[in-house]
Design a protein around this motif. Structure first.
Motif, PDB file in Angstrom:
ATOM      1  N   VAL A  33     -29.905  26.756  21.267  1.00  0.00           N
ATOM      2  CA  VAL A  33     -30.924  27.152  20.294  1.00  0.00           C
ATOM      3  C   VAL A  33     -30.418  28.278  19.389  1.00  0.00           C
ATOM      4  N   LYS A 117     -25.720  23.133  25.832  1.00  0.00           N
ATOM      5  CA  LYS A 117     -27.096  23.251  25.356  1.00  0.00           C
ATOM      6  C   LYS A 117     -27.953  23.979  26.386  1.00  0.00           C
ATOM      7  N   ASP A 119     -32.034  25.773  26.359  1.00  0.00           N
ATOM      8  CA  ASP A 119     -33.248  25.958  25.565  1.00  0.00           C
ATOM      9  C   ASP A 119     -33.577  27.432  25.382  1.00  0.00           C
TER      10      ASP A 119
END
Length: 193
Positions: A33, A117, A119
């Motif tokens: 993010v 990745k 979040d």
């Protein structure tokens, strides 16, 4: 029969294109993010330990780097450059004579990393490789009449690392990298440009 064959080929083509489009959209979302495609991060760090040095480390590896997030074939990658400097000293004693050589290392290289990745809006984990050139120069002690040393000790340098950035606000982060290259452990600050 010919119309049915054309319809089947058309259906398979459209279905394949839609699957490819869904895959591309899904892969685009694989960046953390906090570090999205097109964003740039500048870093300044201090290293501990270093490969290929002569003698004892006097000035630890100090590095400056820039990374740019660039998606390639759906992979969350970053590419950038690094410049760094370090210094070491080598002492030699022969009977009553003592000599000291001072070595300076200037590293210029490129970096590439894969970002995992998460979040989390604060953490950017990554692993990467580095390839560069270590320009080694030295000062020879006066009065030394032994075998000469050469600054031809410069060499191609490679490395690999794993690390993470922790953003304490949208632009500033601290980072840590562990690996083999310009510093075995690098700690520093990052700034999103």
């Amino acid at each position: 029969m010919k119309k049915i064959s054309i319809l089947v080929v058309l259906f398979i083509s459209i279905y394949s294109i839609s699957l490819f489009a869904q895959e591309s959209v899904a892969k685009t979302a694989d960046y953390p993010v906090v570090f999205q495609p097109g964003e740039k991060i500048a870093q300044a760090g201090l290293g501990f330990g270093m490969m290929g040095l002569y003698g004892d480390l006097v000035i630890p590896p100090i590095s400056f780097s820039v990374d740019i997030a660039k998606e390639i074939e759906g992979f969350p990658l970053s590419f950038g450059g690094l410049i760094g400097i370090a210094k070491s000293e080598y002492d030699y004693s022969y009977w009553t004579e003592e000599y000291k050589w001072t070595y300076t290392y200037i590293v210029i290289g490129g970096r590439a990393a894969y970002h995992l990745k998460l979040d989390s809006p604060k953490i950017d984990p990554y692993g990467g490789v580095m390839l560069g050139y270590n320009i080694v120069s030295f000062t020879e002690p006066s009065g030394y009449s032994g075998t000469g040393y050469s600054s031809g000790s410069s060499y191609l340098m490679y490395g690999f690392y794993g690390g993470a950035r922790y953003f304490f606000n949208p632009k500033m982060a601290v980072y840590a990298e562990l690996g083999y290259g310009f510093g075995y452990l690098n700690l520093g600050i990052s700034y999103k440009l």
